[in-house]
Design an enzyme around this catalytic site. Sequence first.
Site, mmCIF file in Angstrom:
data_model
loop_
_atom_site.group_PDB
_atom_site.id
_atom_site.type_symbol
_atom_site.label_atom_id
_atom_site.label_comp_id
_atom_site.label_asym_id
_atom_site.label_seq_id
_atom_site.Cartn_x
_atom_site.Cartn_y
_atom_site.Cartn_z
ATOM 1 N N PHE A 1 2.637 8.450 -0.900
ATOM 2 C CA PHE A 1 1.897 7.188 -0.847
ATOM 3 C C PHE A 1 0.449 7.392 -1.273
ATOM 4 O O PHE A 1 -0.351 6.540 -1.180
ATOM 5 C CB PHE A 1 1.968 6.580 0.564
ATOM 6 C CG PHE A 1 3.392 6.398 1.037
ATOM 7 C CD1 PHE A 1 4.375 5.979 0.138
ATOM 8 C CD2 PHE A 1 3.758 6.659 2.339
ATOM 9 C CE1 PHE A 1 5.688 5.815 0.561
ATOM 10 C CE2 PHE A 1 5.058 6.494 2.775
ATOM 11 C CZ PHE A 1 6.022 6.086 1.880
ATOM 12 N N TRP B 1 0.844 -1.203 0.000
ATOM 13 C CA TRP B 1 0.000 0.000 0.000
ATOM 14 C C TRP B 1 0.882 1.257 0.000
ATOM 15 O O TRP B 1 0.535 2.267 -0.603
ATOM 16 C CB TRP B 1 -0.897 -0.007 1.246
ATOM 17 C CG TRP B 1 -1.713 1.244 1.408
ATOM 18 C CD1 TRP B 1 -2.948 1.492 0.878
ATOM 19 C CD2 TRP B 1 -1.359 2.414 2.146
ATOM 20 N NE1 TRP B 1 -3.377 2.736 1.232
ATOM 21 C CE2 TRP B 1 -2.420 3.334 2.008
ATOM 22 C CE3 TRP B 1 -0.254 2.792 2.900
ATOM 23 C CZ2 TRP B 1 -2.408 4.588 2.607
ATOM 24 C CZ3 TRP B 1 -0.238 4.041 3.487
ATOM 25 C CH2 TRP B 1 -1.302 4.937 3.337
ATOM 26 N N HIS B 2 2.030 1.157 0.691
ATOM 27 C CA HIS B 2 2.898 2.332 0.791
ATOM 28 C C HIS B 2 3.531 2.690 -0.536
ATOM 29 O O HIS B 2 3.884 3.848 -0.763
ATOM 30 C CB HIS B 2 3.999 2.090 1.832
ATOM 31 C CG HIS B 2 3.490 2.178 3.229
ATOM 32 N ND1 HIS B 2 2.980 1.098 3.894
ATOM 33 C CD2 HIS B 2 3.409 3.227 4.089
ATOM 34 C CE1 HIS B 2 2.609 1.475 5.105
ATOM 35 N NE2 HIS B 2 2.849 2.756 5.256
ATOM 36 N N GLY B 3 3.736 1.706 -1.392
ATOM 37 C CA GLY B 3 4.355 2.034 -2.673
ATOM 38 C C GLY B 3 4.679 0.801 -3.463
ATOM 39 O O GLY B 3 4.763 -0.308 -2.919
#
Lengths: 356, 512
Positions: free
Chosen positions: B512, B353-355
Site C-alpha cells: 500500500f 488509499w489502500h490500493g
Amino acid sequence: MRKWIRTILALGAFVLTLGVTARLLNEVQLFAEIPSLRDKWRYYQEHKDQYDTLLIGTSRTYRGISPAMFDQLSGEAGVPTRSFNFGIDGMFPPEDAFVSDHVLRDPPKNLRWVFLEIGLFVDNFEGRNPDLVRTVYWHDWKRTLLCCRSRLWPKGKSEKFKTWFESEKGKATPASDCLTHLRLFFVKTLNLGRGSELLGDHFLNRTGKGEGIGPARDGYAAMPSERVMKGKELAEYQAEIKLRMDTPARIRSLTRYGEESLAGVIERVREIGAQPIVFIAPTTGSRREHPSEGLAVPTFDFRVPSEFPELFDPANRADPAHMNAAGADALTRRVADKFVKLARGQNPKPTLSPSR
Amino acid sequence: MLFVQFRFVVFFLIVFGVHWALRTNTARKTWLLIASHFFYACLFLGGPDSASANEFPPVTFFKAIAAGQPLPVGWWFPFVLWGSTIMDYVVGLRIGDASNEWKRRMWLLVSLMVNLGVLGFFKYFNFFIDSVHATLDWFGLHTSKGTLQIFLPYGISFYTFQSMSYSIDVYRRRLEPVRKFLDLAFFISFFPQLVAGPIVRAMTFLPQVVEKRVWARVDVRACLTLFFIGFVKKACISENVAPVVDAFFNDPGKYDVMSTWIAVLFYAVQIYCDFSGYSDMAIASSRLLGYELTLNFDFPYFSKNITEFWRKWHISLSTWLRDYLYIPLGGSRGTKAFTYRNLMLTMVLGGLWHGASWTFVIWGAMHGLALIVHREYTRFADNAGVWWQRLRPFVGTVFCFYWICITWIFFRAQDVVHPKTGQIKSSGFEVARTTLKSFVLFDQNGSKSFSNSCLWFFAGLVAVHWLASRQYLARWWRRIPDWLYAALLGVGLAVAFAFVPQQFKAFIYFQF
C-alpha cells in the site's frame, strides 16, 4: 560495574536458555518435517528390536534390495537374518551419515549386520535448493564442518586462499557454498521452520508423498517391472554398458571427506558390536569408489557389468540408476549370495586394490 | 530487508550501537538518515523479490551491475522520496514566511497538489485508465487500452501522508516550519516507520527530533518485549496462516463451508498479525533509538461496535483521515445527511488509499455504511431495556467482528491468475462473490477442506489475545529480575524460531 555484571549475566542466561531449548526442540518429533524419512523412521523406531540387519543407502537401496527376499535366501543358506531397508531417495553422503548416526544411536538390541551403500559425497548445492527442509535437517556441526572443509580444502592440503573465491561460470564459489552450509547449520540448530512445516501440513491436510515402508513393511518399495528404459535413454544406456563390458569402471578411492564420513559410521557400527558391509550399487559411470584398505571393511561391488550381467540387463532396470522389481530380485539374490559367503567366513576381496 | 530477518537484527545492532555512541544530536540524525536510506535501498536493490530473497540485496545489486545487467526496478524510488521531502521543506518555509493568507493557502495547495498528484499517478493512473476503458467498453465504444507499467514506490502512501501532515500543520500554525532540512528529511525517512507506518504526525515527531535523545529514558525491557511480540505475530502467526488463506482465495469454489469460515477467520488473523506485528516492531525499534511513534492498534477485534473498531484499528491512518479529511469536510457539524456524506466519503477514500481497486472501494464503502448504521442504531439502543444493555457488549463484539470479516473478503479478493498462461482465471469480484455465498449464506461450494484443528488454533489465538487485552500478560514480566527475563526470552525465542518459516512474504501493507 554492577550494571555490567547484570547485563553479562542476563546475556549469558539468554544464550544458555536459547541454546538448551533449541537443542531439546531438535529432538522433538525427529524427522517429522521430512516426508521422505518420517514414516520409515517412525516404523523403524517402533519395530527396531525385531531386526538384526539394516540396509542404509539411497534410492538404489530403497528400490533395489528386498529385505523379505534377502532374509529368505540367507535363511535358506543357513544364515538367518531379519532385515530392514533404510534406503531413502536421494540420501547421499554426508546426509546418510547423519541419518545413520540417529539410527545407530539407540540401535536394535540384536543388530549384527549393517549394509552401507557408497554414494557420492555432495558438498555443494548444484541443482539443489538449499532452503528445502530436506537440505537443512542434516546440517549438524559435524556434517557442516565436513562439507566446509571439503569445499575449502578438497584435497586436504592448504589451498591458496584465492581459490576459495574462484568458480566455474555459473557455479558457486567454495566460500559461498561454505557460507550457505553455515547458514543452514544455524537454521537447523535453531529449528527454523520445523514447526511451521508441520503446522502447514496439518492445516492443509497434506498427507505427504513420503517414502512408505513398503507393502511388506520392511522399508522396501520396488519400481514396477513394466517400468523400463526406452528410446534415447535406452540407446545411451546400452552404449555405456557395451563400453563398460570391455573397460570396467576404474576403481578409485573415496574422496577424503567421503571416506571420513563413512569411517565415522563404520566406527559406530563396530562400537555397537555389529559388522559393517559396504556395497556399491549397480549403476553406470566411469569410476567406482572403494573405501581404503585401512577401513578393513568388506565391500560388495556390483558395478561390473561383465561380472553381474543380469543386473545391467535393460529389462531389469527402471533407469540407469535404479532397478525395477525384476532387477531388484536379481540384485537381492546377488547381495544375499555375497553376504552368505561373507557370513560363512569367505570374505570376498575387491578385485583391484583402490588406488589413491 | 524485513524486520523479521536476521539481517535486520545485524543492521539494527550496528545502527543502534553507532547512534548511541555519537555525541551530538546532529551527528545522530545524520547517521540515522543514512541508515534509513540504506534500509530503504535494501528493499528494491535486489529486484522485485528482494524483500523475501535470501541473498543480501546490495550483494545481488552489485552482482547484477558487475554482470552488466540493467539497474533494478525501483532504482529511482529514493528520488521520489527526496523530491517529496525537498518540496515540503520549501513549502513549509514559504508558508511560514508568507506575508498574507492568500500566499499561505497557495503554498499549501502546491504541497497538496504535488503530493496527491505523485501519489495519484503512481497508485491510480492504471486504475483510472482501466476503469475508463471498461466503462467505454460497456457502452459499446471499444478503445485501445494504454496502460503504463508503473511500479509503486515502497512506502509512498505513508511518507506522502506524513509530509502532507507537516505542510498542513504549518499552514494551520500548529507547528513552526522546520529550518533545518536534516530534521525534516530525518522525520520523513526514519526507517522504522518509512515503509508501512505508523503514519507519524509532524507535530508528534518533530519536537523529538530537536531534542537530543537520552539513553537512560529507554525502557529496554519493554522494547524487547514489544519487538518479540511483533515478531511472533508476523513470523509465527501471520506467516503460518497465510498458506491456508492463499490456498483458499486461489480457488474458493473448491472448498466447503467450514473451510470458507476457516479461511476468512484466518485472513482476519493474518492481516491483523501482519500489520500490528510490523507496527509493534517499528515502535520497539524506534523506542530503542529514543524516538516514540504513534500507537497503531489497540485490540481492535474486541471492539463492541464499528465506531470503536476504527478508533483501535490502524489508529495512525484513521486519526489522520479524521483530522485532515473528515473534519475539514465539515465532520458532524452539519445536517445528518451532510455528516453521513462526510463519513462515507472519508471511508471510501480510506479504502482507495489502500490500493487502486474497486474491491478496496467497496471495502471502504461497507465500513462507511456500517458507521452510518451504527450512529442510527446508537440512538435507538441507548433507550433499550436493561437486558439488552447487558447483552449489548457481547453481541456487539461478535456482530462487529462478523461484519469486519465480511469486509475483509473484499479486501483480500484479488484476480486469480493462471500460473502458466498468466490469464485471469477469475476476477476479484467473482472470488468475493463465491466466498460470500459460503460465508454468509452457507452455500456449499465444493468438498475440499482444511483440517478442523484450524478452528482450535483460532480459538487458542482468541484466548491469548483476550488475556493480553485484559492486561493479564502485561505486567508480570516487568517485576522479574533481569537474568530471569533474559532466560525466558531465550526460551520464548527458541520456541518462536521453530514456527518461523524459512522464507518470508513481505508485509501485506508494503504494497500500500
